[in-house]
Write an enzyme that holds these catalytic residues in place. Structure first.
Site, PDB file in Angstrom:
ATOM      1  N   ASP A  24      54.070  36.584  29.049  1.00 27.14           N
ATOM      2  CA  ASP A  24      53.271  37.804  29.107  1.00 27.14           C
ATOM      3  C   ASP A  24      52.538  37.943  30.441  1.00 27.14           C
ATOM      4  O   ASP A  24      52.291  39.061  30.904  1.00 27.14           O
ATOM      5  CB  ASP A  24      52.251  37.807  27.956  1.00 27.14           C
ATOM      6  CG  ASP A  24      52.928  37.920  26.604  1.00 27.14           C
ATOM      7  OD1 ASP A  24      54.092  38.356  26.564  1.00 27.14           O
ATOM      8  OD2 ASP A  24      52.297  37.566  25.598  1.00 27.14           O
ATOM      9  N   GLY A  25      52.180  36.822  31.060  1.00 33.19           N
ATOM     10  CA  GLY A  25      51.530  36.893  32.373  1.00 33.19           C
ATOM     11  C   GLY A  25      52.427  37.513  33.423  1.00 33.19           C
ATOM     12  O   GLY A  25      51.955  38.243  34.304  1.00 33.19           O
ATOM     13  N   ASN A  31      46.228  44.892  29.582  1.00 29.23           N
ATOM     14  CA  ASN A  31      45.609  44.234  28.433  1.00 29.23           C
ATOM     15  C   ASN A  31      44.183  44.714  28.204  1.00 29.23           C
ATOM     16  O   ASN A  31      43.897  45.429  27.266  1.00 29.23           O
ATOM     17  CB  ASN A  31      45.637  42.716  28.605  1.00 29.23           C
ATOM     18  CG  ASN A  31      46.852  42.097  27.953  1.00 29.23           C
ATOM     19  OD1 ASN A  31      47.656  42.775  27.323  1.00 29.23           O
ATOM     20  ND2 ASN A  31      47.011  40.794  28.112  1.00 29.23           N
ATOM     21  N   ASP A  71      27.164  38.135  24.768  1.00 28.33           N
ATOM     22  CA  ASP A  71      27.890  37.524  25.875  1.00 28.33           C
ATOM     23  C   ASP A  71      28.695  38.531  26.680  1.00 28.33           C
ATOM     24  O   ASP A  71      29.091  38.229  27.801  1.00 28.33           O
ATOM     25  CB  ASP A  71      28.828  36.434  25.352  1.00 28.33           C
ATOM     26  CG  ASP A  71      28.073  35.158  25.000  1.00 28.33           C
ATOM     27  OD1 ASP A  71      26.870  35.102  25.276  1.00 28.33           O
ATOM     28  OD2 ASP A  71      28.681  34.238  24.433  1.00 28.33           O
TER      29      ASP A  71
END
Length: 585
Positions: free
Chosen positions: A341-342, A423, A453
């Site tokens: 996927d990268g 993404n 966060d």
């Protein structure tokens, strides 16, 4: 005698204490009536003076105490007045800060709208130029064959009519050789005569070479519904007839890509530092060149490695300059990725505008977006290049950072930087120990203040990535929407949202924020957001058309089951009699 008088006088005196007015009456009376000698009188006067001094000191102390209380009272009232003035001043400053933020937001929106209109104007100019070229070409062809044909005005009217009838402004060329443009400027057939055509004559050119260097392979998209396919995408989802509102069946159930001409140029992107990927790349390059006879593009470093290893690969093409990457989509018909996927994210990041159809082979870890198996690459590429093939339009988010000009810390930062993410874009607190304080707006409507966060704004394709780890839901990639997922919120009631795809989100860092925030775009290009900075996010007009192995929903569910092992567990065992099983059921 003097000593006797003094002793008697001392014995007659009361003990020394804080005297009152009654206790002083006795000594004063004795001082005025007694007739003693000078020594005795002097001693008596001294003793009486001591008594009077003690009483005066006590009276003075009481006076000083009351004065101190009075001063403290005035000081407290003055402090209270000062506090009220400070509160009013703070409220006024906050009002001014809000007004300044509204002015900055209005300016940013105006700049965005101006840039968008400028881009549409430039695309429309290019479209008109291509249309004029096609009209002139059609007119010259008609004159050569010496028969009657439609005039320029008729061709223009026909093209305009096709523009109005087709979806998104997409039209079919009048003679099959024209230029197809959409409302957003997406061209399915673009003429690129940058090389080879201007310096050579038609007689000296090979017809196949001319086709390779002059035209980009075109394709058509068809929307299918209930087993039927149509080349026209219906926009009348909601109709109003005879006073009744009805919703039509969604015609974008599954999108099919059909080539008008076979692809002639392929771009291969590979996962770095992988021996198996390097071997597969060399094998695929040989097959595409020798069997399919197409131009093969690779990255610059990949070409250098292959040519150094074997001079056979000198036919490969690569973009040597960064300027060539900006127009890469005009030269490439098909993109192939070898990795995980990268690698798909890297391929999508290379195209800042339209993206050619993408074929992803699974050679990574999970493979949510890589449905094809590398062992079957010949069969898969044959099917894709012949068509028709199902595709999934994976939408991207267009992100822009608006810097606070009054903040000196942003002097070295890039202003108004655009990012396209497949993404997600995440905003976190970085190394700061403070919670993030993010003001979120949806179409200029205040949504909430994120304290925790951080925050994730994700596409449906990225719903199985960082958003899923933060508690977000898994969403089918063709569901139009933007995922709004908090990261470890400081509130139990803060649940994720899914917003429609047409909204514009703005994440603002308040002026009075205790800490800074950091924005990451698909895990890269990490940038600092200081007080007063804003991040504008909306859906991009350029999706990634990813080819499907079987069908969009089938590929998605298979990746969820096999990649995440979603809801896989052992079945309950039953070793009792069959009658009991039937009775219990």
């Amino acid at each position: 005698m003097n000593s006797t008088v003094q002793e008697s006088t001392l014995q007659a005196m009361p003990p020394i204490h804080l005297p009152t007015s009654q206790s002083l009456a006795g000594p004063l009376e004795r001082l005025s009536l007694s007739r003693v000698d000078s020594t005795a009188s002097l001693s008596q006067i001294e003793l009486d003076s001591v008594k009077l001094g003690v009483e005066g000191w006590a009276s003075l102390s009481a006076g000083v105490g009351s004065q101190r209380n009075l001063q403290e009272y005035f000081q407290e009232s003055t402090a209270a007045d000062e506090d009220s003035h400070l509160v009013e001043f703070s409220d006024a400053l906050q009002t001014v800060a809000r007004a300044l933020r509204q002015v900055a937001d209005s300016k940013a929106r105006t700049q965005d709208e101006a840039a968008e209109w400028k881009r549409k104007y430039e695309l429309e100019v290019v479209r008109c130029q291509h249309l004029r070229q096609s009209i002139a070409k059609l007119s010259s062809n008609n004159q050569d064959v010496q028969h009657d044909g439609p005039s320029k005005a008729a061709v223009a009217d026909s093209a305009d009519q096709q523009d109005s009838d087709s979806p998104n402004g997409m039209h079919s060329p009048p003679n099959g050789n024209g230029v197809c443009c959409s409302k957003e400027g997406i061209c399915s057939q673009q003429v690129i005569r940058e090389q080879g055509t201007s310096n050579s004559t038609p007689e000296s050119e090979n017809p196949s070479d001319k086709r390779l260097s002059s035209e980009k392979a075109s394709f058509r998209l068809a929307w299918g519904c209930n087993g039927k396919s149509s080349r026209r995408h219906k926009h009348d989802v909601v109709s109003f007839e005879s006073g009744n509102i009805t919703t039509a069946v969604r015609s974008s159930k599954q999108i099919t890509l059909q080539w008008d001409a076979p692809p002639q140029s392929v771009f291969i992107l590979t996962k770095p530092n992988s021996t198996s990927v390097a071997i597969m790349c060399k094998e695929m390059v040989r097959w595409l060149k020798e069997v399919k006879n197409v131009r093969v593009f690779v990255e610059k470093n990949v070409k250098k490695e292959l040519v150094e290893e074997n001079s056979y690969f000198s036919f490969l093409h690569a973009c040597e300059r960064d300027e060539e990457l900006m127009i890469l989509h005009t030269k490439i018909d098909l993109v192939i990725t070898l990795g995980g996927d990268g690698t798909v994210l890297w391929a999508a990041n290379m195209f800042k505008g339209p993206v050619p159809p993408l074929v992803s082979f699974s050679m990574g870890s999970l493979g949510f977006m890589t449905p094809f198996q590398s062992e079957r690459y010949k069969e898969c590429l044959d099917t894709v290049m012949k068509g028709p093939v199902f595709i999934t339009l994976r939408h991207r988010l267009h992100c822009r950072i608006i810097r606070n000009k009054d903040n000196d810390e942003n002097g070295d930062e890039d202003d108004d930087v655009d990012h396209l993410v497949l993404n997600e874009v995440s905003i976190d607190r970085g190394m700061s120990s403070y919670l993030t304080n993010l003001e979120c707006y949806c179409d200029n409507l205040f949504v909430t203040s994120v304290q925790g966060d951080g925050l994730i704004l994700s596409t449906p394709s990225g719903s199985t990535a960082y958003s899923l780890a933060a508690g977000g839901s898994m969403v089918h990639p063709q569901v139009p929407g933007i995922l709004f997922t908090p990261i470890c919120p400081h509130s139990l009631s803060f649940r994720p949202l899914i917003l429609p795809e047409y909204v514009t989100l703005r994440v603002q860092i308040p002026i009075n924020s205790r800490g800074q925030a950091w924005a990451s775009f698909d895990g890269k290009d990490r940038q600092k957001l200081s007080a007063g900075d804003a991040l504008i996010v909306h859906m991009s007009a350029w999706p990634v058309p990813a080819a499907c192995d079987e069908e969009s929903t089938h590929d998605f569910l298979r990746s969820v089951r096999e990649g995440l092992h979603w809801n896989l567990r052992k079945s309950q065992s039953f070793d009792g009699p069959r009658e009991a099983l039937v009775y219990s059921s």
